[in-house]
Write a protein that holds these residues in place. Sequence first.
Motif, PDB file in Angstrom:
ATOM      1  N   ARG A 122      -3.550   3.014   2.468  1.00  0.00           N
ATOM      2  CA  ARG A 122      -3.092   3.944   1.619  1.00  0.00           C
ATOM      3  C   ARG A 122      -3.459   5.210   1.973  1.00  0.00           C
ATOM      4  O   ARG A 122      -3.033   6.379   2.074  1.00  0.00           O
ATOM      5  CB  ARG A 122      -3.264   3.407   0.152  1.00  0.00           C
ATOM      6  CG  ARG A 122      -3.026   4.683  -0.713  1.00  0.00           C
ATOM      7  CD  ARG A 122      -1.654   5.154  -0.737  1.00  0.00           C
ATOM      8  NE  ARG A 122      -1.248   5.957  -1.724  1.00  0.00           N
ATOM      9  CZ  ARG A 122      -0.072   6.534  -1.652  1.00  0.00           C
ATOM     10  NH1 ARG A 122       0.775   6.565  -0.778  1.00  0.00           N
ATOM     11  NH2 ARG A 122       0.141   7.644  -2.517  1.00  0.00           N
ATOM     12  N   SER A 145       3.505   3.980  -1.370  1.00  0.00           N
ATOM     13  CA  SER A 145       4.129   4.452  -2.655  1.00  0.00           C
ATOM     14  C   SER A 145       5.621   4.153  -2.622  1.00  0.00           C
ATOM     15  O   SER A 145       6.016   4.732  -1.579  1.00  0.00           O
ATOM     16  CB  SER A 145       3.571   5.894  -3.065  1.00  0.00           C
ATOM     17  OG  SER A 145       4.546   6.168  -4.058  1.00  0.00           O
ATOM     18  N   ALA A 160       0.746  -1.149  -0.055  1.00  0.00           N
ATOM     19  CA  ALA A 160      -0.135  -0.159   0.145  1.00  0.00           C
ATOM     20  C   ALA A 160       0.809   1.154  -0.032  1.00  0.00           C
ATOM     21  O   ALA A 160       0.198   2.297  -0.154  1.00  0.00           O
ATOM     22  CB  ALA A 160      -0.855  -0.055   1.140  1.00  0.00           C
ATOM     23  N   ARG A 204      -6.064  -2.644   2.213  1.00  0.00           N
ATOM     24  CA  ARG A 204      -5.014  -2.053   1.469  1.00  0.00           C
ATOM     25  C   ARG A 204      -5.169  -0.441   1.146  1.00  0.00           C
ATOM     26  O   ARG A 204      -4.614   0.401   1.234  1.00  0.00           O
ATOM     27  CB  ARG A 204      -4.496  -2.787   0.261  1.00  0.00           C
ATOM     28  CG  ARG A 204      -3.828  -4.088   0.560  1.00  0.00           C
ATOM     29  CD  ARG A 204      -3.561  -4.811  -0.538  1.00  0.00           C
ATOM     30  NE  ARG A 204      -2.566  -4.467  -1.419  1.00  0.00           N
ATOM     31  CZ  ARG A 204      -2.087  -4.672  -2.737  1.00  0.00           C
ATOM     32  NH1 ARG A 204      -2.648  -6.124  -2.991  1.00  0.00           N
ATOM     33  NH2 ARG A 204      -1.349  -4.377  -3.371  1.00  0.00           N
ATOM     34  N   VAL A 215      -2.289   2.776  -5.444  1.00  0.00           N
ATOM     35  CA  VAL A 215      -2.100   4.207  -5.393  1.00  0.00           C
ATOM     36  C   VAL A 215      -2.624   5.068  -6.714  1.00  0.00           C
ATOM     37  O   VAL A 215      -3.242   5.926  -6.417  1.00  0.00           O
ATOM     38  CB  VAL A 215      -0.280   4.274  -5.523  1.00  0.00           C
ATOM     39  CG1 VAL A 215      -0.094   5.864  -5.477  1.00  0.00           C
ATOM     40  CG2 VAL A 215       0.342   3.884  -4.285  1.00  0.00           C
ATOM     41  N   GLY A 238       4.092  -2.942  -5.075  1.00  0.00           N
ATOM     42  CA  GLY A 238       2.672  -2.755  -5.764  1.00  0.00           C
ATOM     43  C   GLY A 238       2.258  -3.596  -6.662  1.00  0.00           C
ATOM     44  O   GLY A 238       0.770  -3.538  -7.193  1.00  0.00           O
TER      45      GLY A 238
END
Length: 568
Positions: free
Chosen positions: A238, A70, A68, A234, A184, A153
């Motif tokens: 995020r 970036s 989650a 997730r 993302v 990711g």
Amino acid sequence: MAALTGLAKRLVTDGVLDEGLAADGLAEANKQQLSFAAYLVRNDILDARTVAQIAADEFGTPVFDIRAISPHSLPRKLVDASLIEKHQALPLMRRGNRLFVGMVDPTNLRALDEIKFNTGINTDAVLVEADKLTVAIEAYLNANDESLSEALGGLDDEALEGIDAGGVVEAEEEPSEADEAPIVRFINKILLDAIKTGASDIHFEPYEKAYRVRFRTDGILREVSKPPINLATRLAARLKVMSQMDISERRMPQDGRIKMKISKNRAVDFRVNSLPTLFGEKIVLRILDPSSAKMGIDALGYEDEQKQMYLEALEQPQGMILVTGPTGSGKTVSLYTGLNILNTEERNISTAEDPVEINLEGINQVQMHSKIGLTFAESLRSFLRQDPDIVMVGEIRDLETAEIAIKAAQTGHLVLSTLHTNSAPETLTRLLNMGVPAFNVATSVSLIIAQRLARRLCTKCRRPANDIPDEILTEEGFDDIGIPRDEFELYHPVGCDSCLKGYKGRVGVYEVVRITPEIASLIMEGGNSLQIAKAANAAGFNNLRKSALRKAAQGLTSLEEANRVTKD
């Protein structure tokens, strides 16, 4: 059994591992300088997810999905590579003087202490799955953003099934996200789509067998996407990372904020709240577009006489202006519009808000913090020692705040505030019921604005409502709005490519009441809201119902919408 501790003891107690195997595994893990959890996964004794879930139960901390995060947001050059490799601990994010580190064993105090000593930052462990952590650390140490993005990711096709927010995001709006994690990209796309469609709120909602995303557009919620339910944690993680919440806390509500830059000259803020529900965390984002506070009073939908009364009240050196209505009725925009009119170099303006929704340059805005004693009342006391001209109080919630605000209004200051009541007359009786003396209410309050927001008819597809009989129009109250029947035409919503079910945008419906000598006398005599409403009507102030019907007669909204937002 006595030699076993922590995760090993829990695995044996749960019958997952034999006691002898657990003891041998502990000894071997120590030889290889591995945590017991990492040893189990590397030697295929247990899979990473099972180990993580049991560790979560044992240590009382949730499992965080490292994908989650970036890859571009990971803190680099903060922790020595040797420590990352030695302890298999990946720095995930820094929040002030706290560093969150992904680890398989959150009780590895030695690792936490060494990282804290190395960085000088307080270090907290975040429980992650061993296999994902290993891949992510390898990519991180190789300093390859592409491989790191893949490690953090990568989602399989099944996980991506159902992700569809609708609409297309222009390339210039997300210039650096081509290689970011799908989670993302999905969330950024949802946020951009919400801004594009003029939504006011975004709801991320987990249920037992489904997950949905809804936008509130023009006051009405509608579903825009149904991601797979297995992505719920997730998506929540995020959003919490973006809004600087504590990702390890999933049992208590939290508040946060996101600032999203749309272009060089425009940024939009999101006020974020997470709420633990039966099947996960529901997260709601309120979109706070600064441009909404600078539309100007002409764009808000006041009738000419109502606008003039508001402007005259703003020009007064003292007194109190109260704006009332339910949540989401546009009270903040009305107040900020007034503050923008007053915001000049010659005036000292201070506001106490909870929360501060839109930043206004030139105005001293204070965020309430009740845990440390910074309340509306305490802020107001301080404001009065700061040589103020104008004071805005986000909401009058109690007698203490009301008394200080009224004192300020009586001693040469202009005070703006809000109350949660249904109409202007009820606002006055609410103050009296709080315990404010009638004399203080009658002499300090100068103007009350009650308001609602009605959906605005789409001018491209609306059709004349010739099917409404005259008897119905009379029953609805059109004879009392001050517009002759032959001078207006009602319309029905239809729906086209340019709108949503026949509506596009919203228009304000207002009840603006100036405190006349007659109304002040009623207040002093202890009159109730019905008596005050009758006096306001006799003075020519339209109530919310009349104002809504006038908006329908002007073709701005429909009779159905007028009935939805007001009642007779």
